[in-house]
Design a protein around this motif. Structure first.
Motif: not given
Length: 883
Positions: A25, A28, A391-393, A396, A872-873, A876-877, A879-880
């Motif tokens: 992951a 954050m 955010y992580r990326e 997004n 990463r893009d 994140e999308q 997993t969320r």
């Protein structure tokens, strides 16, 4: 920056490893953790030795300690995929630097230094289209949000502002045009090579850096600013495209003049350049003095571009130009403040487009986009405030929430303040923060101080996600009408309990007998529930509420069908009239899908709808642009949003049944409207655009009722068309029918425009978005077409984004549509993760879909999540969407 505005090799399953390792992951990043950077970078010098396969970059940074930051013994210079060839500090080779996950960590003592770093990059292999990359023989850049770190090591964050001097050199034959930010200050040549030096006097963050080198031609013009300075204007394109740039240039000049007149903003350089690029992840980018555009938003002529394309070009060029002040002169302190520049600039481009064309129609179009893209985002797993907390990326968060809802939030301030006081607030904002990296709070404070508003509670719009639901009821007793309002802000991921927010609602109360009202009023609902009384009504009035869509909310009310028919016919606010018509149809369709309608109720509702639409066709006071809006049926996505759990199959069936019923009742009226509109010659004025609009709408209704008749009429429209709007409209209808005319015109369209990438994009999209029962098979075949490629974002979006936005095909009951999109994500992610990640939300709506399809959607998300080495893009999308 403009995100893609059009909501526009896979095929077969991608083989997966039996035990794929879970991707790590990404960390954050939290807004509360922001700290000023430890070093200032007042001056940056860049030297590029250009080549498609290999470009050498030497960066010289003047750095000084930031007195407003904590002491920083080590400077972190961000990098992505770079290797330093040499590192010098004050002219002496440095040996004490280290690497930390791609970043160069350089210990520094003392107060100020000069750092020089050399790197070499490979533009031709940069399929991510971030940083410096090759596009059909030319070099160009995209640095927002974090692309500059793919060019050289640098503190790649928006609060580090620097003045840039850039020297570019390369082969004259390969790169005859050398462009960069700011003003060109020197040129020279030697042998087969030449060079140009550019200087931008305005401090900017690294995300606004731009460079273009290639074989280009330009349309030249000029603009004289309100203070009398002459600015040179150029629109650069490839040879052969020059004759399609007139509209772009005129749009630029109109933008410059409008911004002076409406916001008092004057351009501040001697030169403004636009470059059209065919390989581009976004719509366009506002780099200081050198805007880089997707060709889709530059090239237009009546033969190859629709009326919507013309409007899109004008709006996007305005958007990027307006960024010169709302984004460049004042930029973001950090990426959490993205709506500071994007939401404000979207509002500015919307107001500009309203003034350039039909204001009511533009408002309706903007609301339709909000409901189609942002409302589903607000009610799904990816919901976030317009100023997110983490955010992580960052890629997004270039979302409809940040852009479109952000614009609506600022529009509400304008509504509450009034135009003059709002202008006073924006003037104060520009004066107070010019040359700074600011925050959303800075903007709100300026509006408060300049407009004289108390916006303490209003700030909740920046921190709370979700679309408020406003309950409305109107009671009448004696001579008094009592309006009862309530609001609920739904729970969203990470935000379960919400506080009431100020909601400005424009309303009018109509007298039933006269069809008139006593004046529009503004009420502000700032509590969970409130009551407003209005005297002087002997009979219960008809309520028109949220006029002009004064607040981005969902109105929930139990309104009699006869009141909606009344408002659809008599409301003097064009948006409210449109809304009544939409509510009339949406209410019927929701009831029909839920199974709560008997045969008699269904027939009565369809008759009322047909009668209301017939009145619109016959209303001589309407222009055709507005008539077209009133005739449009609500989209399937909007209908689904009215339900807690939606059945896409039933929605599609009921919507098509209503279309067929209306088309049958109004067949002769529709044919007559089509014939009347067909007599008008081609013009680019409102009358011409409106005529083309209603012609295609007539065909869509007729196709539902009488496919053979509609097919013949559409084929005739296609064959006689002297413009792309008519031709594409006819082909759109034919693409959904199983007639011989369909195949012949699709073949003709391809042969006619083969080689024109933007028009062939339309050819892909028309088939992928069609109502044809074999649409899935058509998309599979098109994915194997020689003209399809995963390496061009426009082409990918034209096929697969159009397909993902086609509910009847994407939501096929066997899950084949879901598998196709998941396959695409897996295939595209290693090539262009930013574009791949934008397809995840189409699967992420599984919680709002009936259980059978929901399980299939979730399964495909889990398959994507299990893939090794996700970007990463995309990670994140996905997993969320699953959490």
């Amino acid at each position: 920056m403009d995100i893609a505005r059009t909501p526009e090799t896979p095929g077969g399953n991608v083989e997966m490893a039996d035990a794929a390792p879970q991707p790590k992951a990404p960390p954050m990043i939290r807004r509360d953790d922001y700290r000023p950077f430890g070093w200032l970078v007042p001056e940056t010098k860049l030297d590029f030795e250009l080549g498609l396969e290999s470009t050498h970059v030497t960066a010289t940074l003047t750095v000084a300690r930031n007195a407003k930051a904590d002491p920083a013994p080590v400077i972190r210079l961000n990098g992505d995929g770079l290797e330093p060839e040499s590192v010098l500090v004050d002219g002496v080779p440095a040996t004490n630097w280290t690497m930390d996950e791609g970043d160069l960590m350089l210990p520094l003592t003392g107060e100020a230094h000069e750092i020089r770093i050399a790197t070499t990059i490979q533009p031709s292999t940069n399929s991510q289209l971030m940083g410096l990359y090759a596009s059909n023989g030319m070099l160009c850049t995209q640095c927002e949000a974090e692309g500059f770190r793919r060019i050289t090591f640098f503190p790649d964050r928006p609060d580090v502002l620097s003045t840039y001097t850039v020297r570019m050199s390369g082969p004259k034959a390969q790169f005859p045009v050398l462009l960069c930010n700011g003003n060109r200050i020197a040129v020279g040549e030697g042998g087969d090579s030449h060079w140009a030096e550019w200087h931008d006097p305005w401090p900017k963050p690294s995300y606004l850096f731009a460079l273009v080198a290639g074989d280009l031609v330009a349309r030249n013009d000029s603009f004289t600013t309100m203070s009398g300075r002459k600015v040179e204007l150029n629109v650069y394109v490839r040879e052969g495209d020059l004759d399609r740039t007139e509209h772009a240039m005129e749009s630029l000049k109109r933008s410059m003049k409008w911004d002076e007149e409406v916001f008092g903003r004057e351009y501040d350089l001697d030169l403004f350049n636009i470059v059209a690029v065919s390989d581009f992840n976004m719509g366009a980018m506002e780099n200081k003095g050198l805007n880089v555009f997707n060709t889709k938003f530059v090239l237009a002529d009546p033969e190859t571009a629709t009326d919507a394309d013309y409007d899109g070009i004008e709006g996007v060029i305005g958007h990027e130009y307006f960024h010169n002040w709302s984004g460049n002169r004042i930029t973001c302190r950090d990426w959490f403040q993205l709506s500071l520049k994007e939401g404000f600039t979207v509002l500015r481009d919307q107001l500009f487009s309203q003034d350039m064309g039909s204001a009511p129609v533009k408002r309706i179009e903007d609301v339709r986009i909000l409901r189609m893209a942002q409302f589903p985002e607000d009610s799904g797993p990816l919901a976030h405030p317009i100023r997110p907390d983490s955010y992580r990326e960052i890629n997004n968060f270039y979302t409809a929430t940040v852009y479109n809802k952000g614009a609506e939030v600022i529009r509400m301030m304008r509504t509450m303040a009034g135009e003059e006081r709002f202008r006073a607030g924006t003037d104060l904002y520009f004066d107070r923060h010019d040359g700074e990296a600011a925050t959303c709070e800075d903007f709100v404070e300026a509006i408060e101080d300049g407009a004289g508003l108390d916006l303490k509670q209003f700030r909740l719009w920046y921190s709370q996600a979700g679309t408020p639901k406003v309950s409305v009821s109107l009671e009448h007793e004696g001579n008094t009408a009592t309006l009862r309002l309530g609001q609920v802000v739904p729970s969203t991921p990470g935000q379960l309990d919400k506080q009431p927010m100020p909601i400005p609602l424009k309303l009018a109360l109509f007298d039933r007998a006269s069809g008139k009202h006593g004046g529009e009023q503004l009420v502000v609902l700032d509590k969970a529930a409130d009551t407003f009384t209005f005297d002087g009504f002997a009979e219960k009035p008809v309520l028109s509420i949220n006029r002009t869509f004064s607040a981005p909310v969902t109105i929930e009310r139990d309104v009699p069908r006869e009141d909606l028919v009344f408002l659809a016919a008599k409301d003097d606010d064009p948006f409210a009239r449109y809304e009544a018509m939409q509510e009339l149809m949406t209410g019927h369709l929701v009831a029909a899908v839920s199974g709560s309608l008997g045969d008699n109720d269904r027939a009565a509702a369809r008759a009322d709808i047909a009668r209301a639409l017939g009145a619109v066709i016959a209303d001589a006071t309407l222009d055709d642009l507005m008539r077209g809006e009133l005739l449009l049926m609500p989209g399937q996505t909007h209908i689904a949003e009215q339900m807690l759990v939606a059945d896409p199959g039933r929605i599609h069936a009921e919507r098509e049944a209503l279309k067929a019923a209306v088309g049958a009742v109004l067949a002769e009226d529709l044919v007559a409207m089509h014939a009347r509109a067909s007599t008008l010659p081609f013009t680019m004025d409102a009358a011409g655009k409106g005529a083309r609009k209603v012609k295609t709408i007539a065909l869509t209704y007729l196709a539902g009722a009488d496919p053979e008749r509609a097919s013949a009429l559409a084929a005739s429209q296609y064959d006689s068309a002297d413009n792309m709007t008519d031709r594409q409209g006819a082909l759109m209808v034919l693409a959904g029918l199983g007639t011989a005319e369909r195949t012949a015109r699709l073949i003709d369209f391809y042969n006619r425009y083969q080689g024109n990438a933007l028009v062939i994009d339309k050819w892909f999209a028309l088939q992928a978005s069609s109502l044809h029962p074999q649409a899935i098979e058509h998309v599979k075949a098109l994915a194997d077409h020689p003209d399809f490629t995963l390496r061009n974002p426009n082409r990918v979006r034209s096929l697969y984004m159009a397909f993902a936005g086609n509910p009847s095909a994407f939501h096929a009951a066997d899950g084949e549509g879901y598998r196709m999109v998941a396959d695409l994500i897996l295939a595209l992610d290693p090539i262009n993760p930013q574009t791949a990640a934008r397809f995840v939300p189409s699967l992420g709506r599984w919680r709002r879909i009936e259980p059978g399809r929901a399980a299939l959607m979730r399964s495909e998300l889990e398959r994507v999540a299990a893939a090794p080495h996700l970007s990463r893009d995309t990670f994140e999308q996905v997993t969320r969407s699953l959490d």
